[in-house]
Scaffold this motif. Structure first.
Motif, PDB file in Angstrom:
ATOM      1  N   THR A 155       0.499 -31.652   7.178  1.00  0.00           N
ATOM      2  CA  THR A 155      -0.784 -32.586   7.065  1.00  0.00           C
ATOM      3  C   THR A 155      -0.591 -33.962   6.543  1.00  0.00           C
ATOM      4  O   THR A 155      -1.099 -34.855   6.613  1.00  0.00           O
ATOM      5  CB  THR A 155      -1.719 -31.864   5.633  1.00  0.00           C
ATOM      6  OG1 THR A 155      -1.003 -31.957   4.667  1.00  0.00           O
ATOM      7  CG2 THR A 155      -2.181 -30.647   6.235  1.00  0.00           C
ATOM      8  N   GLY A 156       0.822 -34.148   6.236  1.00  0.00           N
ATOM      9  CA  GLY A 156       1.011 -35.525   5.659  1.00  0.00           C
ATOM     10  C   GLY A 156       2.547 -35.666   5.272  1.00  0.00           C
ATOM     11  O   GLY A 156       3.410 -35.342   5.497  1.00  0.00           O
ATOM     12  N   TYR A 157       2.416 -36.431   4.093  1.00  0.00           N
ATOM     13  CA  TYR A 157       3.972 -36.760   3.425  1.00  0.00           C
ATOM     14  C   TYR A 157       3.779 -36.730   2.049  1.00  0.00           C
ATOM     15  O   TYR A 157       2.909 -36.685   1.179  1.00  0.00           O
ATOM     16  CB  TYR A 157       4.104 -38.414   3.497  1.00  0.00           C
ATOM     17  CG  TYR A 157       4.437 -38.772   5.056  1.00  0.00           C
ATOM     18  CD1 TYR A 157       5.804 -38.605   5.574  1.00  0.00           C
ATOM     19  CD2 TYR A 157       3.653 -39.395   6.098  1.00  0.00           C
ATOM     20  CE1 TYR A 157       5.931 -38.891   7.064  1.00  0.00           C
ATOM     21  CE2 TYR A 157       3.772 -39.533   7.194  1.00  0.00           C
ATOM     22  CZ  TYR A 157       5.090 -39.592   7.604  1.00  0.00           C
ATOM     23  OH  TYR A 157       5.387 -39.632   8.960  1.00  0.00           O
ATOM     24  N   VAL A 158       5.119 -36.181   1.476  1.00  0.00           N
ATOM     25  CA  VAL A 158       5.072 -36.007   0.088  1.00  0.00           C
ATOM     26  C   VAL A 158       5.859 -37.303  -0.390  1.00  0.00           C
ATOM     27  O   VAL A 158       6.662 -37.668   0.082  1.00  0.00           O
ATOM     28  CB  VAL A 158       6.037 -34.877  -0.432  1.00  0.00           C
ATOM     29  CG1 VAL A 158       6.269 -34.676  -1.827  1.00  0.00           C
ATOM     30  CG2 VAL A 158       5.373 -33.697   0.248  1.00  0.00           C
ATOM     31  N   LEU A 159       4.875 -38.190  -1.370  1.00  0.00           N
ATOM     32  CA  LEU A 159       5.356 -39.388  -1.732  1.00  0.00           C
ATOM     33  C   LEU A 159       5.813 -39.447  -3.177  1.00  0.00           C
ATOM     34  O   LEU A 159       5.240 -38.522  -3.856  1.00  0.00           O
ATOM     35  CB  LEU A 159       4.604 -40.573  -1.517  1.00  0.00           C
ATOM     36  CG  LEU A 159       3.728 -40.588   0.006  1.00  0.00           C
ATOM     37  CD1 LEU A 159       2.744 -41.583  -0.019  1.00  0.00           C
ATOM     38  CD2 LEU A 159       4.970 -41.093   1.024  1.00  0.00           C
ATOM     39  N   GLU A 160       6.526 -40.296  -3.821  1.00  0.00           N
ATOM     40  CA  GLU A 160       6.896 -40.749  -4.859  1.00  0.00           C
ATOM     41  C   GLU A 160       6.827 -42.029  -5.486  1.00  0.00           C
ATOM     42  O   GLU A 160       7.053 -42.820  -4.677  1.00  0.00           O
ATOM     43  CB  GLU A 160       8.148 -39.883  -5.362  1.00  0.00           C
ATOM     44  CG  GLU A 160       8.735 -40.233  -6.700  1.00  0.00           C
ATOM     45  CD  GLU A 160      10.308 -39.740  -7.016  1.00  0.00           C
ATOM     46  OE1 GLU A 160      10.476 -38.966  -7.635  1.00  0.00           O
ATOM     47  OE2 GLU A 160      11.102 -40.639  -6.198  1.00  0.00           O
ATOM     48  N   SER A 161       6.095 -42.219  -6.515  1.00  0.00           N
ATOM     49  CA  SER A 161       5.746 -43.642  -7.054  1.00  0.00           C
ATOM     50  C   SER A 161       7.088 -44.315  -7.453  1.00  0.00           C
ATOM     51  O   SER A 161       7.939 -43.746  -8.011  1.00  0.00           O
ATOM     52  CB  SER A 161       4.848 -43.965  -8.005  1.00  0.00           C
ATOM     53  OG  SER A 161       5.429 -43.093  -9.101  1.00  0.00           O
ATOM     54  N   LEU A 162       7.261 -45.542  -7.334  1.00  0.00           N
ATOM     55  CA  LEU A 162       8.591 -46.281  -7.644  1.00  0.00           C
ATOM     56  C   LEU A 162       8.389 -46.740  -8.938  1.00  0.00           C
ATOM     57  O   LEU A 162       9.420 -47.480  -9.489  1.00  0.00           O
ATOM     58  CB  LEU A 162       8.674 -47.426  -6.645  1.00  0.00           C
ATOM     59  CG  LEU A 162       9.046 -47.131  -5.174  1.00  0.00           C
ATOM     60  CD1 LEU A 162       9.408 -48.283  -4.315  1.00  0.00           C
ATOM     61  CD2 LEU A 162      10.214 -46.343  -4.835  1.00  0.00           C
TER      62      LEU A 162
END
Length: 169
Positions: free
Chosen positions: A24-31
């Motif tokens: 369904t999308g992307y797994v993101l991590e904040s910087l």
């Protein structure tokens, strides 16, 4: 400057690193320091890769990476909280041919905020990975055609022939 995998998510502050992709999308991590995880659904969230973002210019668009390179060399960088006039003056030093009518103060604040967030990261000083570039000859030269050649004294390969279907009377 290696900005591969760094994205901006519409409606979310800050910048994000793409860790993985699912259906369904992307797994993101904040910087930022919290390292918050987020699953960005492709049907609802808009992602913009930093290495593909451009700024409106008078002649041609200006790559964001080029502006960041000029910002690295700048003497002093204003904070994102400065007023629009000071930001515009600064932007004339790092992106002299930007279009005043299309580049708003909010855009300049966002770019300066992104720069301040990225400049501390090791990837900011890395060299961007480059894909192998094909030469002009490799692109224009047709691939050689391979022909079957019979060895001396051997029977020549038989050509396959298609027979027309028999007509029924």
């Amino acid at each position: 400057m290696n900005l591969q995998g760094i994205v901006a998510v519409s409606g979310k502050p800050g910048l994000w690193r793409a860790l993985a992709q699912n259906k369904t999308g992307y797994v993101l991590e904040s910087l930022d320091a919290q390292k918050t995880k987020l699953i960005a659904n492709l049907s609802t969230a808009k992602l913009a890769a930093l290495n593909e973002i451009t700024i409106f210019g008078l002649e041609d668009d200006i790559k964001l990476t080029d502006v960041f390179e000029r910002m690295k060399a700048a003497d002093s960088i204003p904070t994102g909280k400065e007023d629009g006039k000071k930001l515009r003056e600064f932007f004339y030093t790092v992106a002299a041919d930007h279009d005043e009518e299309k580049v708003y103060a909010s855009d300049m604040k966002k770019i300066i905020t992104w720069f301040n967030l990225l400049k501390e990261l090791p990837l900011f000083n890395e060299e961007a990975p480059s894909a192998p570039i094909a030469t002009e000859q490799e692109i224009l030269a047709p691939e050689p055609v391979k022909e079957e050649v019979a060895a001396p004294g051997a029977e020549a390969p038989k050509a396959k022939s298609k027979k027309a279907p028999a007509k029924k009377a």
